[in-house]
Scaffold this active site. Structure first.
Site, PDB file in Angstrom:
ATOM      1  N   HIS B 208       6.906  -8.745   1.797  1.00 38.20           N
ATOM      2  CA  HIS B 208       8.316  -8.454   2.005  1.00 38.20           C
ATOM      3  C   HIS B 208       9.113  -9.696   2.413  1.00 38.20           C
ATOM      4  CE1 HIS B 208       8.536  -3.826   1.959  1.00 38.20           C
ATOM      5  NE2 HIS B 208       7.558  -4.252   1.187  1.00 38.20           N
ATOM      6  N   SER B 212       8.591  -9.198  -4.317  1.00 36.75           N
ATOM      7  CA  SER B 212       7.669  -9.073  -5.445  1.00 36.75           C
ATOM      8  C   SER B 212       7.947 -10.127  -6.513  1.00 36.75           C
ATOM      9  CB  SER B 212       7.822  -7.692  -6.092  1.00 36.75           C
ATOM     10  OG  SER B 212       7.227  -6.711  -5.293  1.00 36.75           O
ATOM     11  N   LYS B 235       8.853   5.789  -9.418  1.00 32.01           N
ATOM     12  CA  LYS B 235       7.982   5.197 -10.442  1.00 32.01           C
ATOM     13  C   LYS B 235       6.528   5.170  -9.963  1.00 32.01           C
ATOM     14  CE  LYS B 235       7.797   1.380 -13.692  1.00 32.01           C
ATOM     15  NZ  LYS B 235       8.527   0.285 -14.337  1.00 32.01           N
ATOM     16  N   ASP B 236       6.335   4.799  -8.694  1.00 26.98           N
ATOM     17  CA  ASP B 236       4.974   4.762  -8.144  1.00 26.98           C
ATOM     18  C   ASP B 236       4.364   6.158  -8.082  1.00 26.98           C
ATOM     19  OD1 ASP B 236       4.855   2.048  -7.876  1.00 26.98           O
ATOM     20  OD2 ASP B 236       5.310   1.994  -5.744  1.00 26.98           O
ATOM     21  N   GLU B 279     -24.108  -1.434  -7.128  1.00 31.48           N
ATOM     22  CA  GLU B 279     -23.046  -0.645  -7.719  1.00 31.48           C
ATOM     23  C   GLU B 279     -22.302  -1.472  -8.768  1.00 31.48           C
ATOM     24  OE1 GLU B 279     -23.645   2.478  -7.122  1.00 31.48           O
ATOM     25  OE2 GLU B 279     -21.758   2.972  -6.157  1.00 31.48           O
TER      26      GLU B 279
END
Lengths: 206, 419
Positions: B208, B212, B235-236, B279
C-alpha cells in the site's frame, strides 16, 4: 432464472452418487461384506469399521453378534485368527484392510485383480501374477478353476473390492451428494458475482 | 445512532480514515487483469487453512501411537470431519497453486522492480514460511510418506558443516523421526500460520506504500486509478467464485488427487517405501537437490534455488518497465523458466535412474543459468529496445527516470563538492 434452477435440480437428480463411489445401499457392497466376513476375516481385520456399521449395511445382526468380541457390535471387525497364530502359519501378520483401497495405486481395481491373479504353474505350485511371493492363499479358488467357478470367483472379487472401497471411505457417498449441491450453489453464486462485478464496473466511463 | 458510534470511535481510533485510506479511496490501476487476483486468493486460502486447522486440532492427537488413528477418527466419526480434513489437505495444494501463479505474474510483469523490492522480499519470506508450514503439517497424518519424507528432509541438515549430526538430532528430538518429532512439528505447524499472518500484514503495508503494479508497467495518472472498493472487491469476489468452483471440485469429487496412496499406511520406521517422493509443490526443488552429486552441494543448490528469487531486483538491470510485455528476450527467458520448472517437477517425481538424471542435471543448469544470464542480457536488451523505439509512454517513463537519476547524482556530487 427459475427455469435454470429447475434444470439444475433435474441434472443433480440424474447423476447418481453411485457412479462415483461405493455406496452403502449398493447390493454389491453388502454381498462383499458377506464374503469378507466368511473368508477374508479369518486372517484380516478392519480396525476402523465397527460391526454395527455392517449391521447398517443390512447384514444379519444375530450373526454379527456371534462374531463380536467383548465390545459387542461397537467393537471393530477383528480377524478370527490372532496375530501370533497367523505369524506361525504365514510368517507375517496379515495387514488390516480398512484402508487398503486408498493405500494402493489403482485402488479398488487393484484389489479385484490381485484376488484373481492366482495361477497354477505346470509343477503344481501356486503363484500370483501381481504380487509374486504373496503369503495369502488363493482364497477364491481362481487357479485352475473351470469357467463356471471362474465366473463365481470374479463376481466375489468384484464384491469384496466394492466392500473394501466402502470400508476405506464410508463417507464418500455423503461427500459426493453434498458436492453436487455445493457446486450448484457456487455456480449460481459465481454467475451472480460476475453480474455484480459487471454492473459496478459499468459506472466507469471508458 | 450508528453515526454517533462511528464518530465516538473515530475520536479514539482512525477507523473511518483506515477504511477510506485502504479500501474506498485506495487507488488501484484500473487495467489490472485477472492475474492480479491471486494475492487476494492466497489471503483467502490462508484464512481457510487456519479456520479448518483449528477445528482439526480439536480432534487430532499429536502422538505417534494415536496420530494415524485420530485422522481416521476425524474422517469417519467426527461430524463433517471428512470435509474439514479434505478442505485442509486440498487447501495446502491450492495454496501453492495460487502462490506459484502469484509469483509467476510478478516475474512476467517485472513487478519486483523498484520501488516494489520490499513487497517482493516480504513475499519471499512468506514463501519460505509457507513451505516450512506445509512440510511440518505433512508429518501430522503419520503415514508412511509423512514419516519417510520427514526422515529424508530432516537428514538434509546433516550436510551442515561441523554440527550436522547434532543439529539433526536437535531438530528431531530423537535419533530418528519419532514421537518427539511429531509433537514438536505439531506445535510449530500451529504457530507458523500466525507468523504468516503477521508477515502478510507487513507485505500489505509495503504494497500500500508503493501501490499495485499494472500490466502496462507505467505509473498511471490519477484518472486511470480507481478505488479498490467497490471495483476490485467485486472483481476479486468473482475470481474467488471461480476458484471455489474448481477447488470444491477436488474437495468433493477427487479429494485424494493430491494425496499419496502410501500415506494411507501408518508410519513404519522398520520399512522404507520403495520410492520416497515429497508433495508435488516441492518436486522442482527436490529435483535440484538430487541433481547435484555432492550432498552439501545439493542442499546448497536447493536452498539457493528458492532464495534466488530475492535477488531478481538486483539481477535485472533493465530500466524498461512492464517486464516481459515490452522485452522479448526477457519474455523468452520467462517462458523457458516456466517450462524448466515443469520439467524439474517431473524429474523430481521419477526414480533417479538413467535419462532422468541427465534431464535433471540439464534442467538444473538451465534454472540457474537463466538467473545468471539476466544481468548479462538485460542491459544490451535495454539498449536494443531503446534504439528500436518503445511505446511513447514507456519511452517517456524511462527518460524521466533517467533524468531523475541524473539530477540525484548531480545533487549528491554538489553536496560532496562543497563540504
Amino acid at each position: 432464472m427459475r427455469r435454470a434452477a429447475l434444470a439444475l435440480a433435474a441434472l443433480l437428480a440424474a447423476v447418481p452418487a453411485q457412479a462415483w463411489v461405493a455406496s452403502a445401499s449398493d447390493p454389491e457392497v453388502r454381498a462383499g461384506a458377506r464374503v469378507f466376513l466368511e473368508q477374508c476375516r479369518l486372517c484380516h481385520g478392519l480396525r476402523y469399521v465397527r460391526l454395527a456399521e455392517l449391521a447398517d449395511l443390512g447384514l444379519d445382526e444375530a450373526a454379527l453378534r456371534e462374531a463380536a468380541g467383548p465390545e459387542g457390535l461397537q467393537g471393530p471387525v477383528a480377524p478370527v485368527m490372532d496375530a501370533e497364530a497367523a505369524r506361525g502359519m504365514f510368517g507375517l501378520v496379515p495387514p488390516d484392510l480398512s484402508l487398503i483401497v486408498k493405500a494402493r495405486e489403482g485402488g479398488r481395481d487393484y484389489v479385484r485383480e490381485l484376488l484373481l491373479a492366482y495361477e497354477q504353474a505346470p509343477d503344481g505350485s501356486l503363484s500370483n501374477r501381481l504380487f509374486p511371493g504373496i503369503a495369502m492363499p488363493d482364497v477364491l479358488g481362481v487357479a485352475g478353476a473351470d469357467p463356471r467357478a471362474r465366473a463365481r470367483a470374479e463376481e466375489q472379487a468384484r464384491q469384496v473390492a466394492a466392500f473394501l472401497a466402502w470400508a476405506a471411505d464410508p463417507r464418500a457417498e455423503e461427500r459426493v451428494r453434498l458436492g453436487y449441491y455445493v457446486e450448484a450453489y457456487l455456480l449460481v453464486l459465481t454467475v451472480l458475482l460476475y453480474l455484480v462485478k459487471r454492473r459496478v464496473w459499468s459506472r466507469l466511463e471508458t | 445512532m450508528g453515526g454517533r458510534l462511528i464518530a465516538w470511535i473515530d475520536e479514539r481510533f482512525p477507523l473511518t480514515w483506515f477504511i477510506r485510506h485502504e479500501l474506498t479511496e485506495y487507488p488501484t490501476p484500473r487495467n489490472l487483469t485477472y492475474w492480479w487476483n491471486f494475492g487476494f486468493l492466497a489471503g483467502f486460502v490462508l484464512v481457510l487453512q487456519m479456520a479448518t486447522g483449528i477445528f482439526l486440532a480439536m480432534h487430532y492427537k499429536p502422538d505417534a501411537g494415536l496420530a494415524f488413528d485420530s485422522v481416521q477418527h476425524i474422517m469417519r466419526d467426527v461430524d463433517y470431519g471428512w470435509l474439514l480434513r479434505y478442505l485442509h489437505s486440498t487447501g495446502a495444494s491450492a495454496f501453492f497453486v495460487v502462490i506459484y501463479v502469484h509469483m509467476a505474474r510478478t516475474l512476467y510483469y517485472g513487478s519486483y522492480r523498484s520501488p516494489r523490492e520490499l513487497v517482493w522480499w516480504t513475499g519471499q519470506v512468506l514463501l519460505l514460511l509457507l513451505m516450512a508450514t506445509a512440510f511440518l503439517g505433512y508429518l501430522l497424518p503419520w503415514g508412511q510418506m509423512s514419516y519417510w519424507g520427514a526422515q529424508v528432509i530432516t537428514s538434509l541438515f546433516e550436510a551442515t558443516p561441523l554440527i550436522g549430526k547434532e543439529l539433526v538430532v536437535w531438530l528431531r528430538g530423537d535419533f530418528v523421526v519419532g514421537d518427539a518429532t511429531l509433537t514438536r512439528f505439531y506445535a510449530l505447524h500451529f504457530l507458523f500460520p500466525f507468523l504468516i499472518a503477521a508477515v502478510v500484514v507487513i507485505h500489505l503495508i509495503a504494497l500500500h506504500a508503493v501501490k499495485s503494479s499494472n500490466p502496462s508497467g507505467i505509473n498511471l495518472e490519477a484518472k486511470d486509478n480507481i478505488p479498490f472498493h467497490p471495483y476490485y472487491t467485486t472483481k476479486d469476489l468473482f475470481g474467488l467464485g471461480v476458484f471455489l468452483v474448481v477447488f470444491c471440485g477436488f474437495v468433493f469429487f477427487a479429494p485424494d488427487f493430491f494425496l499419496e496412496p502410501a500415506n494411507y499406511e501408518p508410519a513404519d520406521p522398520m520399512r522404507t517405501p520403495e520410492h520416497i517422493v515429497p508433495e508435488w509443490y516441492f518436486l522442482p526443488f527436490y529435483a535440484v537437490l538430487r541433481s547435484v552429486p555432492d550432498k552439501l552441494g545439493g542442499v546448497v543448490a536447493m536452498v539457493l534455488s528458492i532464495l534466488i528469487f530475492a535477488f531478481l531486483p538486483l539481477l535485472d538491470r533493465s530500466r524498461i518497465p512492464g517486464g516481459a510485455r515490452y522485452r522479448p528476450i526477457y519474455r523468452a527467458a520467462f517462458y523457458l523458466f516456466v517450462a524448466d520448472v515443469l520439467v524439474l517437477g517431473w524429474v523430481g517425481s521419477q526414480p533417479p535412474e538413467g535419462a532422468v538424471i541427465v534431464v535433471g542435471e540439464v534442467a538444473t543448469a538451465v534454472y540457474f543459468l537463466l538467473f545468471a544470464l539476466l544481468p548479462v542480457f538485460s542491459k544490451p536488451e535495454e539498449r536494443w529496445l531503446l534504439r528500436r523505439g518503445l511505446p511513447p509512454k514507456v519511452q517517456e517513463l524511462v527518460e524521466a527516470e533517467a533524468r531523475q537519476r541524473a539530477a540525484r547524482e548531480a545533487a549528491r556530487r554538489a553536496a560532496e563538492g562543497s563540504p
